[in-house]
Design an enzyme around this catalytic site. Structure first.
Site: not given
Length: 257
Positions: A165, A158
């Site tokens: 995020k 990720y």
């Protein structure tokens, strides 16, 4: 008696539909089923061909281009909202981007330019939208964005999007605090991994899906319809006393490290 999730008469702007399988499309479908009036955006003329069939199927009232990297385009979008509707009741921000070379490499190797672009498109654009929506939400409203549990823990591959995020979630809490006095609520929805076109940019995403499914109590991944059901509830008056949250819709995946 009105249904609990009743969006009839509410005006919503959906930003981030890529195709019928995208999270934004699932949310738009739920909004429409609950009676909302919708506008939607497309990134550019190439993307428009994928977005318009979804918009037409859902009865979206109007569409407009929105590339937050293009100067003035976001401002023009909200001016169109004012001109067409005179106000806005809810907004969904479902966009994210990081340059491939930065996304597929280690976080410590990310370039300043790549990190900045990822933060601008994926996080700061939500703050820009909140500011532009504020004067249009004269009777209150709800702002939604989409996050992922890679913000809280390290998820293999990720990479750069994890810190981005995390910033988006923090920004959501500050938006909720700063605009709450005007009746404007803000939430970050955190779905489990879903096979969307956007997610396909993450390296070895298929392996991530397999691991996630193996962890889940029921062994089933969520889909965009599950996300849409939560989104419709959050923008409704039934959730008028809920704000500033990061809400998982992941079939219990957040229970496991």
């Amino acid at each position: 008696m009105n249904p609990l999730v009743d969006l009839r008469g509410k005006r919503g702007l959906v930003i981030g539909i890529a195709n019928e399988h995208s999270i934004a499309a699932g949310c738009a479908q739920a909004f429409a089923q609950c009676g909302a009036r919708l506008a939607a955006t497309y990134l550019n003329e190439k993307a428009r061909g994928w977005v318009m069939p979804v918009a037409e199927q859902l009865g979206v009232e109007w569409t407009a281009p929105c590339d937050v990297r293009e100067p003035g385009q976001l401002e023009a979008l909200f001016e169109a909202v004012r001109a067409r509707w005179g106000g806005l009741d809810f907004l969904l921000h479902s966009i994210a981007f990081a340059p491939k070379e930065d996304l597929h490499g280690r976080v410590v190797d990310s370039s300043a330019a790549g990190f900045g672009q990822a933060m601008d498109v994926s996080c700061h654009s939500f703050l820009r939208m909140a500011k532009l929506a504020e004067p249009l939400m004269t009777e209150g409203g709800c702002l939604l964005c989409v996050t992922f549990y890679g913000s809280e823990r390290v998820v293999e591959h990720y990479n750069l999007m994890g810190p981005v995020k995390a910033a988006l979630e923090s920004a959501t809490r500050y938006v909720a605090a700063e605009l709450g006095g005007k009746g404007i609520r803000a939430h970050a929805i955190s779905p489990g991994p879903i096979a969307t076109r956007a997610a396909s940019g993450i390296d070895r995403f298929d392996a991530l899906l397999e691991r996630a499914a193996a962890q889940l109590p029921q062994g089933q991944l969520v889909d965009v319809g599950d996300v849409g059901a939560l989104a419709a509830f959050l923008v409704s008056d039934a959730a008028k006393r809920i704000t500033g949250t990061v809400i998982p819709v992941d079939n219990g995946q957040h229970l496991f490290a």
